[in-house]
Design a protein around this motif. Sequence first.
Motif, short mmCIF file in Angstrom:
data_model
loop_
_atom_site.label_atom_id
_atom_site.label_comp_id
_atom_site.label_asym_id
_atom_site.label_seq_id
_atom_site.Cartn_x
_atom_site.Cartn_y
_atom_site.Cartn_z
N TYR A 85 6.48 4.91 5.89
CA TYR A 85 6.84 5.73 4.58
C TYR A 85 6.29 7.29 4.56
O TYR A 85 5.38 7.52 5.13
CB TYR A 85 6.11 5.10 3.25
N GLN A 86 7.12 8.16 4.02
CA GLN A 86 6.86 9.55 4.03
C GLN A 86 6.65 9.71 2.47
O GLN A 86 7.52 9.96 1.59
CB GLN A 86 7.81 10.47 4.42
N ASP A 87 5.25 9.90 2.03
CA ASP A 87 5.09 10.18 0.62
C ASP A 87 5.61 8.82 -0.27
O ASP A 87 6.47 9.20 -1.36
CB ASP A 87 5.36 11.64 0.26
N GLU A 88 5.53 7.70 0.10
CA GLU A 88 6.00 6.57 -0.46
C GLU A 88 7.50 6.24 -0.41
O GLU A 88 8.02 5.41 -1.14
CB GLU A 88 5.39 6.37 -1.96
N THR A 89 8.15 7.28 0.07
CA THR A 89 9.66 6.86 0.49
C THR A 89 9.79 6.23 1.85
O THR A 89 9.41 6.64 2.79
CB THR A 89 10.16 8.33 0.51
N PRO A 90 10.73 5.25 1.54
CA PRO A 90 10.77 4.58 2.74
C PRO A 90 11.32 5.25 3.88
O PRO A 90 12.29 5.79 3.77
CB PRO A 90 11.65 3.23 2.42
N VAL A 91 10.86 5.05 5.24
CA VAL A 91 11.58 5.78 6.31
C VAL A 91 12.16 4.72 7.13
O VAL A 91 13.24 4.74 7.86
CB VAL A 91 10.40 6.61 7.14
N GLN A 199 15.32 -4.29 0.58
CA GLN A 199 14.54 -4.10 -0.50
C GLN A 199 13.20 -4.89 -0.54
O GLN A 199 12.22 -4.33 -1.04
CB GLN A 199 15.40 -4.49 -1.77
N ILE A 200 13.34 -6.10 -0.30
CA ILE A 200 12.11 -6.84 0.03
C ILE A 200 11.21 -6.40 0.81
O ILE A 200 9.95 -6.14 0.74
CB ILE A 200 12.64 -8.30 0.49
N ILE A 201 11.68 -5.99 1.93
CA ILE A 201 10.90 -5.50 3.30
C ILE A 201 10.00 -4.01 2.67
O ILE A 201 8.84 -4.29 2.75
CB ILE A 201 11.73 -5.11 4.40
N PHE A 202 10.62 -3.12 1.76
CA PHE A 202 10.02 -2.24 1.33
C PHE A 202 9.35 -2.09 0.13
O PHE A 202 8.62 -0.93 -0.14
CB PHE A 202 11.13 -0.91 1.50
N THR A 203 9.49 -2.96 -0.51
CA THR A 203 9.11 -2.94 -2.14
C THR A 203 7.92 -4.01 -2.48
O THR A 203 7.23 -4.21 -3.19
CB THR A 203 10.09 -3.14 -3.10
N SER A 204 7.99 -5.18 -1.28
CA SER A 204 7.04 -6.08 -1.35
C SER A 204 5.56 -5.98 -0.98
O SER A 204 5.28 -4.67 -0.29
CB SER A 204 7.27 -7.23 -0.50
N SER A 205 4.58 -6.25 -1.67
CA SER A 205 3.33 -5.81 -1.58
C SER A 205 2.93 -6.28 -0.17
O SER A 205 2.86 -7.24 0.43
CB SER A 205 2.11 -6.63 -2.56
N LYS A 206 1.92 -5.30 0.55
CA LYS A 206 1.57 -5.41 1.92
C LYS A 206 0.68 -6.49 1.74
O LYS A 206 -0.38 -6.43 1.16
CB LYS A 206 1.13 -4.35 2.48
N ASN A 207 0.65 -7.61 2.56
CA ASN A 207 -0.24 -8.76 2.69
C ASN A 207 0.14 -9.49 3.79
O ASN A 207 0.54 -10.79 3.38
CB ASN A 207 -0.41 -9.38 1.31
N CYS A 208 -0.26 -9.38 4.92
CA CYS A 208 0.30 -10.09 6.12
C CYS A 208 -0.46 -11.47 5.96
O CYS A 208 -1.51 -11.38 5.60
CB CYS A 208 0.09 -9.47 7.36
N GLY A 209 0.37 -12.41 6.23
CA GLY A 209 -0.15 -13.98 6.05
C GLY A 209 0.24 -14.72 4.72
O GLY A 209 0.22 -15.99 4.60
N VAL A 210 1.08 -13.88 4.02
CA VAL A 210 1.60 -14.40 2.80
C VAL A 210 3.08 -14.75 2.99
O VAL A 210 3.81 -13.45 3.44
CB VAL A 210 1.42 -13.47 1.52
N ASN A 211 3.63 -15.68 2.77
CA ASN A 211 5.00 -16.08 2.82
C ASN A 211 6.09 -15.26 1.56
O ASN A 211 5.37 -15.55 0.66
CB ASN A 211 5.29 -17.49 3.09
N HIS A 212 7.10 -14.73 1.85
CA HIS A 212 7.78 -14.36 0.80
C HIS A 212 9.21 -14.85 0.89
O HIS A 212 9.68 -15.09 2.13
CB HIS A 212 8.10 -12.75 0.99
#
Length: 215
Positions: A85-91, A199-212
Amino acid sequence: MLARSIYKNSAILAAFALLSIGLIAVFHFFTKDKIAAEMQAKLARTLNELVPANQYNNDVYHDCLELDSNGLLAQKELTRFYRMYQDETPVASIFTVNAPDGYSGNIELIVGIYADQSLAGVRVINHNETPGLGDKIEKQKSDWILQFEGLSLTKVEAENWRVKKDGGTFDAFTGATITPRAVLKAIANALQYFKNNQQIIFTSSKNCGVNHEST
């Protein structure tokens, strides 16, 4: 006497087997941290090679998400997506893709895709393809893998991500068609998955190990 000899030999073999297992376990214990550090360093080099560090300002190594690709990326486990991200904008996002149908088995790729759904680049990180033929997928062996930078499903439709022999857009190697065919299929799958789940990739909370859930 014969039974005693067989028992003795079996006991010796069992002892050697246990010793071997023990040595392997000890070796793994003392080398696992070093291997993990080397993999992290390799990942860092690849990330910055595909997407220059000046294009994002988040802590990309700790900003990751794991998703189940439902087989599209040929992953046995969850796929880890690193997000830029660049200042919270997905890159961009970078993730691994497996091509299971290479000439000599599985080919593991790392793919970077920008938020506009164009390829930042593709690199091969593991394979067993034939030296001098299939290994031309490596950047160090040829520039074939570099031609995908900037391409997308808009510029090259999904059905055209094939070698020319199969009616597609891309050249194969002289004497080697199976390897590039597998790589092209994997790249097309990566682009399609990203398009469907951006959208899921960039807006989901970061938390590796949790299935979405994903589509």
